[in-house]
Design a protein around this motif. Structure first.
Motif, PDB file in Angstrom:
ATOM      1  N   VAL A 119      32.688  19.836  63.176  1.00  6.98           N
ATOM      2  CA  VAL A 119      32.784  21.133  63.831  1.00  6.98           C
ATOM      3  C   VAL A 119      31.397  21.748  63.884  1.00  6.98           C
ATOM      4  CG1 VAL A 119      33.775  23.447  63.691  1.00  6.98           C
ATOM      5  CG2 VAL A 119      35.121  21.472  62.985  1.00  6.98           C
ATOM      6  N   HIS A 120      31.068  22.323  65.024  1.00  8.55           N
ATOM      7  CA  HIS A 120      29.851  23.118  65.117  1.00  8.55           C
ATOM      8  C   HIS A 120      30.207  24.423  65.808  1.00  8.55           C
ATOM      9  CE1 HIS A 120      29.371  22.172  69.412  1.00  8.55           C
ATOM     10  NE2 HIS A 120      29.733  20.947  69.086  1.00  8.55           N
ATOM     11  N   GLU A 170      21.656  19.432  72.467  1.00  6.48           N
ATOM     12  CA  GLU A 170      21.120  18.527  71.447  1.00  6.48           C
ATOM     13  C   GLU A 170      22.194  17.999  70.493  1.00  6.48           C
ATOM     14  OE1 GLU A 170      17.962  17.438  71.508  1.00  6.48           O
ATOM     15  OE2 GLU A 170      17.708  18.645  73.317  1.00  6.48           O
ATOM     16  N   HIS A 171      23.395  18.590  70.511  1.00  4.68           N
ATOM     17  CA  HIS A 171      24.471  18.092  69.654  1.00  4.68           C
ATOM     18  C   HIS A 171      24.904  16.710  70.130  1.00  4.68           C
ATOM     19  CE1 HIS A 171      25.080  21.682  67.319  1.00  4.68           C
ATOM     20  NE2 HIS A 171      25.266  22.425  68.399  1.00  4.68           N
ATOM     21  N   GLU A 172      25.129  15.831  69.181  1.00  4.77           N
ATOM     22  CA  GLU A 172      25.613  14.487  69.498  1.00  4.77           C
ATOM     23  C   GLU A 172      27.084  14.567  69.911  1.00  4.77           C
ATOM     24  OE1 GLU A 172      23.991  11.514  69.476  1.00  4.77           O
ATOM     25  OE2 GLU A 172      22.140  12.637  69.122  1.00  4.77           O
TER      26      GLU A 172
END
Length: 80
Positions: A12-13, A19-21
């Protein structure tokens, strides 16, 4: 052949950024199953408010100490 993918709540972000994978890759016709946990967002908001409150209390305490020290140096406190 269509696949069913499950998104884990472990990944979770709380920001959207290129830039998140990616957590999974899907093809046309695939099914994605999400488990929604509302308490995480509420907990995040509550935690941020707690941090702001602690920072505010810390700043107020430092200002009190500065004022108190000034009063002690100027002997403005009658009980000392």
């Amino acid at each position: 052949m269509a696949e069913t993918h499950k998104c884990s709540t472990d990944t979770v972000h709380y920001t959207w950024h290129k830039e998140h994978e990616p957590i999974l890759t899907i093809d046309s016709g695939d099914t994605v199953v999400f488990k929604q946990e509302k308490y995480r967002i509420i907990n995040l908001i509550f935690t941020q408010r707690q941090k702001r409150f602690r920072n505010l209390i810390g700043i107020m305490f430092i200002l009190f100490l500065v004022q108190f020290t000034s009063m002690v140096r100027n002997q403005e406190i009658p009980w000392l």
